[in-house]
Scaffold this motif. Structure first.
Motif, PDB file in Angstrom:
ATOM      1  N   ASP A   1      -1.826  -5.674  -5.395  1.00 55.26           N
ATOM      2  CA  ASP A   1      -2.265  -6.816  -6.107  1.00 55.26           C
ATOM      3  C   ASP A   1      -1.670  -7.049  -7.481  1.00 55.26           C
ATOM      4  OD1 ASP A   1      -3.815  -7.651  -3.732  1.00 55.26           O
ATOM      5  OD2 ASP A   1      -5.412  -6.545  -4.700  1.00 55.26           O
TER       6      ASP A   1
ATOM      7  N   GLN B   1       3.585  -9.045  -2.965  1.00 57.87           N
ATOM      8  CA  GLN B   1       2.360  -8.898  -3.306  1.00 57.87           C
ATOM      9  C   GLN B   1       1.185  -9.694  -2.828  1.00 57.87           C
ATOM     10  OE1 GLN B   1       1.721  -5.901  -5.545  1.00 57.87           O
ATOM     11  NE2 GLN B   1       3.892  -5.476  -4.763  1.00 57.87           N
ATOM     12  N   SER B   2       0.133  -9.035  -2.547  1.00 59.20           N
ATOM     13  CA  SER B   2      -1.160  -9.971  -2.129  1.00 59.20           C
ATOM     14  C   SER B   2      -2.263 -10.240  -3.303  1.00 59.20           C
ATOM     15  CB  SER B   2      -2.116  -8.954  -1.280  1.00 59.20           C
ATOM     16  OG  SER B   2      -1.209  -8.534  -0.262  1.00 59.20           O
TER      17      SER B   2
ATOM     18  N   TYR C   1      -6.044 -20.314  -1.741  1.00 63.65           N
ATOM     19  CA  TYR C   1      -4.816 -19.676  -1.491  1.00 63.65           C
ATOM     20  C   TYR C   1      -3.738 -20.806  -1.896  1.00 63.65           C
ATOM     21  CZ  TYR C   1      -6.662 -15.989   1.116  1.00 63.65           C
ATOM     22  OH  TYR C   1      -7.284 -14.950   1.743  1.00 63.65           O
TER      23      TYR C   1
ATOM     24  N   SER D   1       6.347 -15.242  -2.083  1.00 58.71           N
ATOM     25  CA  SER D   1       5.482 -15.293  -0.822  1.00 58.71           C
ATOM     26  C   SER D   1       4.528 -16.388  -0.596  1.00 58.71           C
ATOM     27  CB  SER D   1       4.872 -14.059  -0.762  1.00 58.71           C
ATOM     28  OG  SER D   1       3.734 -14.065  -1.690  1.00 58.71           O
TER      29      SER D   1
ATOM     30  N   GLY E   1       2.968  -4.625  -1.236  1.00 54.29           N
ATOM     31  CA  GLY E   1       1.633  -4.801  -0.679  1.00 54.29           C
ATOM     32  C   GLY E   1       0.294  -4.515  -1.424  1.00 54.29           C
TER      33      GLY E   1
ATOM     34  N   TYR F   1       0.734  -0.702  -0.005  1.00 52.45           N
ATOM     35  CA  TYR F   1      -0.290  -1.258   0.758  1.00 52.45           C
ATOM     36  C   TYR F   1      -1.597  -0.534   0.334  1.00 52.45           C
ATOM     37  CZ  TYR F   1       3.725  -2.560   3.441  1.00 52.45           C
ATOM     38  OH  TYR F   1       4.850  -2.901   3.962  1.00 52.45           O
TER      39      TYR F   1
END
Length: 384
Positions: free
Chosen positions: A149, A165-166, A297, A221, A147, A119
């Motif tokens: 990139d 992962q973001s 997105y 995700s 969490g 994170y």
């Protein structure tokens, strides 16, 4: 620039204080610390341009190496634990905002036993030499990079343990996390019928498309969906793909399989010997939408190839209940396979990599694989 100068000065001061330590170690408040371990921490600090100054424990406006996250050092001055989880105060999460790339010198932490940096805002690639660390990467109490990139592909030792992962929508990564999600197996069967592909005089048979979707990459995700199409009119499947014809949207964990049992209606008016081709593929949410390019997105559809199965109207279905090894026969080999499932207590065919074989093993369709299924197959073999 001022921040960088302060960090360099702190390193310089550390190097002046080595009188009481062996070569390669630095004396800090009468404790010896391995210099290479501190150097890696300093690289993390230099890369973290927006780090949370809650880590500045002595309030001197400089986050010093020993203030970086929660650390444990061994008696011989080696870093053995680094925990960079958010700091929770009165129920409020204080995100540490550690950023930049993970240095290729990470493997110099060869004494580390716990490494957790979840994170945060780490980006780029995970260096392959992270696999040189003697860590239980599959244990979240010991290792975590979820969490962030971070971009795929990931080193093999950590690929299944990167978590979500973001990086989607950020533009940081050339490759999306769903790059290795696709249809791993599919077949067609008929239940309660004559095992012929919908001749006009069979009113009771129901066609079922069995599909396994497997993720052989990291956690996916971006909610891929299963799109099923047909090459001809006359079924309940679309000929032209569209968003509305996608069967489901699910995130898929690493090394996981989803099983789908889809009923297909086939018109009795399709001429005999007509070839019916059913195609299954994974598409990412919104990727079929014309406005996809305007949505940060929205991602390209997974690059994995679609899978197809071909049957001719009036001919046998390619699979049937009891034929577990797909050899178009029900024999002792199928019974041996069922016995292995029973011995290993494998019953749930909705999340196993061999889900279709498990489905075909449940001959009486009671959602259990047991001796009753074996008895059914024995009777079929004896009566042939």
């Amino acid at each position: 620039m001022i921040k960088l100068i302060k960090i360099i000065l702190s390193i310089f001061l550390f190097k002046l204080l080595t009188a009481n330590c062996q070569e390669g170690y630095i004396d800090i408040e009468n404790q010896c610390y391995f210099e290479s371990d501190l150097e890696v921490i300093n690289i993390f600090l230099q890369n973290s341009t927006e780090i949370n100054y809650i880590l500045d424990l002595n309030n001197n406006n400089v986050i010093e190496p020993l203030e970086f996250c929660s650390q444990i050092w061994s008696e011989n001055g080696r870093l053995i634990s680094l925990d960079c989880n958010p700091i929770i105060i009165d129920g409020v999460y204080n995100w540490l905002e550690i950023s930049g790339e993970i240095t290729g010198l990470i493997d110099t932490w060869d004494a580390i036993e716990v490494l957790k940096l979840p994170y945060n805002n780490l980006n780029g690639f995970v260096p392959n030499n992270i696999c040189n660390l003697n860590l239980e990467f599959n244990n979240p109490a010991i290792f975590s990079l979820e969490g962030n990139d971070l971009c795929p592909p990931y080193p093999e030792c950590v690929e299944d343990y990167m978590g979500m992962q973001s990086n989607f929508g950020t533009g940081f990564c050339e490759l999306g996390n769903c790059y290795n999600v696709g249809v791993s197996q599919m077949t067609l069967i008929e239940l309660n019928g004559d095992n012929l592909v919908n001749p006009y005089n069979d009113n009771s048979g129901v066609a079922h498309l069995l599909v396994n979707v497997h993720n052989d990459g990291p956690d996916c995700s971006t909610y891929p969906g299963l799109l099923i199409t047909a090459n001809i009119e006359g079924t309940n499947l679309p000929v032209i793909p569209s968003e509305s014809s996608i069967n489901w949207w699910y995130a898929i964990p690493a090394n996981y399989t989803y099983f789908s049992d889809i009923i297909i209606d086939i018109s009795p008016y399709i001429p005999l010997d007509t070839e019916l081709i059913v195609t299954a593929e994974l598409v990412t949410m919104n990727c079929l939408d014309e406005s996809c390019s305007e949505d940060p997105y929205c991602h390209d559809c997974p690059e994995t190839e679609p899978a197809s199965i071909s049957v001719n109207i009036g001919e046998n279905y390619p699979s049937r209940l009891g034929d577990i090894n797909f050899d178009n026969q029900i024999n002792i080999i199928d019974i041996i396979i069922i016995v292995s499932f029973i011995v290993n207590d494998i019953n749930n065919y909705y999340d196993e990599s061999n889900s279709i074989e498990l489905y075909l093993s449940d001959y009486n369709l009671d959602n259990e694989i047991n001796i009753l299924d074996i008895i059914e197959l024995v009777n079929i073999i004896l009566n042939n």
